[in-house]
Design a protein around this motif. Sequence first.
Motif, short mmCIF file in Angstrom:
data_model
loop_
_atom_site.label_atom_id
_atom_site.label_comp_id
_atom_site.label_asym_id
_atom_site.label_seq_id
_atom_site.Cartn_x
_atom_site.Cartn_y
_atom_site.Cartn_z
N GLY A 1 -4.56 -0.93 6.35
CA GLY A 1 -4.36 -1.09 7.80
C GLY A 1 -5.62 -0.87 8.60
N THR A 2 -6.32 0.25 8.31
CA THR A 2 -7.57 0.48 9.04
C THR A 2 -8.55 -0.65 8.72
OG1 THR A 2 -8.23 1.96 7.23
CG2 THR A 2 -7.40 3.01 9.25
N ASN B 1 0.91 -1.16 0.00
CA ASN B 1 0.00 0.00 0.00
C ASN B 1 0.95 1.20 0.00
OD1 ASN B 1 -2.63 1.07 2.35
ND2 ASN B 1 -2.40 1.49 0.19
N GLY C 1 -4.07 3.47 8.06
CA GLY C 1 -3.25 2.63 8.96
C GLY C 1 -1.87 2.35 8.41
N1 LIG Z 1 -4.99 2.24 2.93
C1 LIG Z 1 -5.36 2.91 4.10
C2 LIG Z 1 -6.69 3.60 4.12
C3 LIG Z 1 -6.66 4.85 3.24
C4 LIG Z 1 -7.94 5.64 3.29
C5 LIG Z 1 -9.12 4.98 2.62
N2 LIG Z 1 -8.92 4.83 1.22
C6 LIG Z 1 -10.38 5.82 2.91
O1 LIG Z 1 -10.81 6.60 2.03
O2 LIG Z 1 -10.91 5.71 4.01
C7 LIG Z 1 -5.05 2.13 5.36
O3 LIG Z 1 -4.01 1.46 5.37
O4 LIG Z 1 -5.77 2.25 6.35
#
Ligand SMILES: N[C@@H](CCC[C@H](N)C(=O)O)C(=O)O
Length: 279
Positions: A225-226, A13, A76
């Motif tokens: 991650g989230t 990512n 995340g």
């Molecule tokens: N890849 C991320 C989350 C990035 C934000 C997501 N695209 C959104 O719009 O909420 C991670 O690792 O959490």
Amino acid sequence: MAIEFTKYHGLGNDFILIDNRSASTPVIKPEEAVKWCDRHFGIGADGVIFALPGENGADYTMRIFNSDGSEPEMCGNGIRCLAAFLTELEGVSRTKDYYRIHTLAGVMTPQLTDDGQIKVDMGLPRLLAQEIPTTLAAADSKVINQPLEVAEKTWDVTCVSMGNPHCITFVEDVAAIPLETIGPKFEHHPAFPQRINTEFIEVVNRNYLKMRVWERGAGITLACGTGACAVLVAGVLNDLCDRTATIELPGGLLEIEWSEVDQRIYMTGPAERVFTGKF
Ligand SMILES: N[C@@H](CCC[C@H](N)C(=O)O)C(=O)O
């Protein structure tokens, strides 16, 4: 004017990191971020992350633009990359091994571990429909294993916010999900007024889950991650996994814990520098 950047990734990512510590607004606009993120005509990334001065007593502020120019509340994998980037920027003058990072989802605390990984206190999961947000239930109710019609099929979904919104579906075979066609339909479903990140999960056992993700504003990514944190919470709520599990993503593994002590979510994983440049 050329702007310096460093490219990092967390399990594939990938993000363009910008040292924005001398100003409290991002040095590039969302529409420029779209160009920077373009994999054919730009640098190529899932998002652009800015290291800004701290607010509300935090050491730094993180802001992020998705590759479509929208601004999510949290990221995340991105916050692990930011912690690694800050370590590099601060160099030998660093005096502690953790950061308090102000984000649109609250203060998050990444900590560098002895084995070179980064463990992040991701805060409390939010479960009420109004917090996701979604119209799938009454504002003060949770959405756990509820039916949702998408592409003429009924999916049983659980919704969790980690500051940003996630919709999780447990399936038999995660490899069989047509992510490219079904992902956008979830993302833009009218039940999610702020759009949604969508995770499909195969439970291997109570401590090991396989995940594929369609991200809001970025599409298919190799890791989220989230999303992995939200998945663990959804797994516990559906009694499909324990409170500590490994999440296998296309880009690698994340360790997630939902602490019984403080009810907070802890995510541990890598962050790697790829290259630096000027754009
Ligand atoms: N890849 C991320 C989350 C990035 C934000 C997501 N695209 C959104 O719009 O909420 C991670 O690792 O959490």
